[in-house]
Design a protein around this motif. Structure first.
Motif, mmCIF file in Angstrom:
data_model
loop_
_atom_site.group_PDB
_atom_site.id
_atom_site.type_symbol
_atom_site.label_atom_id
_atom_site.label_comp_id
_atom_site.label_asym_id
_atom_site.label_seq_id
_atom_site.Cartn_x
_atom_site.Cartn_y
_atom_site.Cartn_z
ATOM 1 N N ASN A 83 0.802 -1.233 0.000
ATOM 2 C CA ASN A 83 0.000 0.000 0.000
ATOM 3 C C ASN A 83 0.827 1.271 0.000
ATOM 4 O OD1 ASN A 83 -2.462 -1.425 0.121
ATOM 5 N ND2 ASN A 83 -2.248 -1.692 2.331
ATOM 6 N N GLU A 84 1.991 1.223 0.620
ATOM 7 C CA GLU A 84 2.827 2.414 0.712
ATOM 8 C C GLU A 84 4.257 1.995 1.029
ATOM 9 O OE1 GLU A 84 1.583 0.862 4.094
ATOM 10 O OE2 GLU A 84 0.117 2.391 3.535
ATOM 11 N N ALA A 85 5.187 2.943 0.903
ATOM 12 C CA ALA A 85 6.584 2.665 1.238
ATOM 13 C C ALA A 85 6.687 2.309 2.712
ATOM 14 C CB ALA A 85 7.454 3.870 0.922
ATOM 15 N N GLY A 86 7.483 1.275 3.010
ATOM 16 C CA GLY A 86 7.593 0.829 4.386
ATOM 17 C C GLY A 86 8.740 1.436 5.146
ATOM 18 N N SER A 87 9.654 2.053 4.441
ATOM 19 C CA SER A 87 10.840 2.583 5.114
ATOM 20 C C SER A 87 11.302 3.866 4.451
ATOM 21 C CB SER A 87 11.971 1.548 5.080
ATOM 22 O OG SER A 87 13.171 2.088 5.576
ATOM 23 N N SER A 88 11.842 4.770 5.270
ATOM 24 C CA SER A 88 12.399 6.014 4.743
ATOM 25 C C SER A 88 13.855 5.845 4.316
ATOM 26 C CB SER A 88 12.307 7.114 5.811
ATOM 27 O OG SER A 88 13.092 6.752 6.945
ATOM 28 N N ILE A 89 14.426 4.681 4.608
ATOM 29 C CA ILE A 89 15.835 4.455 4.265
ATOM 30 C C ILE A 89 16.050 3.176 3.456
ATOM 31 C CG2 ILE A 89 16.342 3.235 6.433
ATOM 32 C CD1 ILE A 89 19.110 4.547 6.400
ATOM 33 N N MET A 90 15.209 2.171 3.650
ATOM 34 C CA MET A 90 15.390 0.883 2.967
ATOM 35 C C MET A 90 14.471 0.805 1.755
ATOM 36 S SD MET A 90 15.676 -1.671 6.266
ATOM 37 C CE MET A 90 14.479 -0.773 7.265
ATOM 38 N N PRO A 91 15.019 0.890 0.534
ATOM 39 C CA PRO A 91 14.195 0.920 -0.686
ATOM 40 C C PRO A 91 13.416 -0.381 -0.875
ATOM 41 C CG PRO A 91 16.445 1.648 -1.127
ATOM 42 C CD PRO A 91 16.453 1.037 0.243
ATOM 43 N N GLY A 92 12.196 -0.245 -1.343
ATOM 44 C CA GLY A 92 11.399 -1.399 -1.712
ATOM 45 C C GLY A 92 10.799 -2.169 -0.558
ATOM 46 N N THR A 136 1.629 -2.617 7.640
ATOM 47 C CA THR A 136 1.184 -1.379 8.287
ATOM 48 C C THR A 136 -0.255 -1.437 8.764
ATOM 49 O OG1 THR A 136 0.736 -0.495 6.078
ATOM 50 C CG2 THR A 136 2.852 0.071 7.076
ATOM 51 N N GLN A 137 -1.146 -2.021 7.956
ATOM 52 C CA GLN A 137 -2.542 -2.139 8.382
ATOM 53 C C GLN A 137 -2.650 -2.995 9.642
ATOM 54 O OE1 GLN A 137 -5.452 -0.712 7.228
ATOM 55 N NE2 GLN A 137 -4.129 0.560 5.948
ATOM 56 N N ILE A 138 -1.840 -4.030 9.709
ATOM 57 C CA ILE A 138 -1.838 -4.899 10.886
ATOM 58 C C ILE A 138 -1.307 -4.160 12.096
ATOM 59 C CG2 ILE A 138 -0.739 -6.950 11.872
ATOM 60 C CD1 ILE A 138 -0.932 -8.207 9.054
ATOM 61 N N GLU A 139 -0.288 -3.343 11.893
ATOM 62 C CA GLU A 139 0.276 -2.591 13.013
ATOM 63 C C GLU A 139 -0.723 -1.578 13.559
ATOM 64 O OE1 GLU A 139 3.907 -1.095 11.396
ATOM 65 O OE2 GLU A 139 4.854 -3.079 11.348
#
Length: 454
Positions: free
Chosen positions: A300-309, A314-317
């Protein structure tokens, strides 16, 4: 205690619809940012409408004033009425300031010489009106929002269960490998849990149907007519499509909020199962390269601001954070209800806000999780097959033929030498390959065996 209090005078803003009691509350309780919820105010307005109509029908309130009150309430309900209700949750524990806020606003908008206490509040006390509004709010929110959301989640899970009934994978207990099951069977546990939770929540509402209205100040019904409680309930049922009824013992209704605690307990139980399900899904989706990797989550969206891809659950969190909040809220509800001293519980605004928050958060987060995670969940069949092939716990099926002790030795040997259980069994010439395949047929391992001749 003196009855001759001289309250500090207040200055009213001519652009506002509330009166001096509301303004004093604004001045005296500048606490926090939490305001009385819209759903609670809506329920309170509906109670006021029902009281006005009941009093007018019995001739206790004039037609002119009764109609003025009801028209004012309908006007409020058709507009953004929250601009008239600015009070903090952190106020008097009976909700008196919010009840007077409603009385003052309705009288102001209704005109016709309406008096907030003598007319709008006729036959009422904050002590019975506010808990009645709490019950109406709870019924409306659960029936109109939470239960439909829960039903949609269950339906989505049922579809996943059917789609995955033949997909066999390794089971896990104690976070360790266990005997096989189908993914459909794994999902069926979640379906059953939530179906039972839904029933538990629905069952709890039978107590919320009992309303304290008509008890007035301490439960005796002072200043209201005999039958007022039933008349009010009849109006509420007609307007809101409910099935509420007067609580038989009004002293109970004013001094305890156990029905609300019971409902919140059911919601909390549901949250514990939702958290279990959500944790299962994120564990099964861990990876994608070095985790269990048996499920693929929607990106759904980027998971990290530093680790690409990187894609995170996130929905579970978000959903599990809500579940934790609800569990904490349950402790708040429990303690608050225990503090009903003598004829009145004075933690009602807190309990109302807490219950409202739990219902709102669970409804919103579960709806988002269903749409943005569950509906896009995909089993990774290749990884399930790989894990199933490499687990040693399938050897449990050999207990019937070789016995527990010998099978244990074979499993330990396979683990120590990095072999499959099949390689070890055939190496010791304990059975033929055909017999082994028949004994360790995973399709027969996910159900009880049939007794021959029966």
């Amino acid at each position: 205690m003196s009855a001759n209090h001289q309250f500090e005078s207040v200055t009213l803003d001519d652009t506002k619809t509330w009166g001096k009691n509301t303004q004093r509350s604004l001045n005296n309780f500048p606490i926090g940012t939490e305001k009385m919820p819209k759903d609670l105010i809506k329920a309170l307005l509906e109670v006021k409408y029902a009281c006005a109509l009941s009093n007018m029908t019995q001739g206790i309130l004039s037609q002119e004033k009764g109609n003025a009150i009801m028209e004012a309430i309908d006007t409020l309900l058709d507009t953004d009425f929250m601009i008239h209700f600015p009070l903090s949750v952190w106020q008097t524990g009976s909700g008196t300031q919010t009840n007077m806020n409603a009385n003052e606003v309705i009288a102001h908008i209704g005109g016709h010489g309406l008096h907030p206490n003598d007319d709008v509040n006729k036959g009422q006390s904050s002590n019975d009106v506010f808990p009645t509004a709490l019950h109406i709010m709870t019924l409306s929110m659960i029936q109109n929002t939470l239960l439909p959301t829960l039903t949609q989640c269950i339906k989505t899970l049922e579809e996943l269960e059917v789609q995955s009934h033949a997909l066999i994978k390794t089971g896990r207990t104690h976070l360790q490998d266990a005997t096989p099951l189908s993914f459909g069977q794994e999902v069926s546990a979640w379906v059953s849990m939530l179906n039972q939770n839904k029933s538990q929540i629905e069952d709890s509402l039978k107590y919320v149907l009992d309303l304290a209205i008509g008890g007035t100040a301490v439960g005796t019904g002072l200043n209201t007519y005999n039958g007022f409680d039933k008349d009010v309930c009849d109006v509420l049922n007609q307007r809101l499509n409910l099935n509420v009824k007067p609580q038989l013992n009004k002293f109970h209704g004013l001094s305890s909020k156990d029905a609300l605690v019971n409902t919140h307990n059911a919601i909390t139980t549901c949250a514990t199962n939702i958290m279990k399900m959500a944790n299962d899904i994120r564990w099964l989706a861990s990876g994608p390269r070095t985790g269990l990797g048996e499920l693929e989550l929607p990106a759904n969206e980027a998971g990290s601001s530093i680790m690409p891809g990187k894609v995170n659950p996130t929905q579970i969190e978000a959903l599990t954070m809500v579940c934790v909040q609800i569990m904490g809220n349950n402790q708040t509800m429990t303690i608050a209800n225990s503090q009903g001293n003598f004829q009145l519980n004075v933690y009602m605004p807190l309990m109302g806000y807490t219950l409202w928050q739990s219902i709102t958060l669970l409804s919103d987060s579960l709806d988002s999780f269903t749409k943005r995670c569950l509906m896009g969940l995909k089993p990774i069949t290749s990884k399930m097959a790989y894990n199933l092939e490499h687990t040693l716990m399938s050897a449990t099926a050999l207990n019937q033929t070789l016995g527990y002790d010998q099978t244990t030795k074979l499993v330990n040997e396979a683990h120590e030498k990095g072999l499959s259980i099949k390689e070890v069994v055939l190496g010791h010439q304990l059975m033929s390959e055909e017999d082994f395949d028949q004994n360790l047929n995973v399709k027969s391992m996910i159900k009880p065996y049939d007794i021959k001749g029966k």
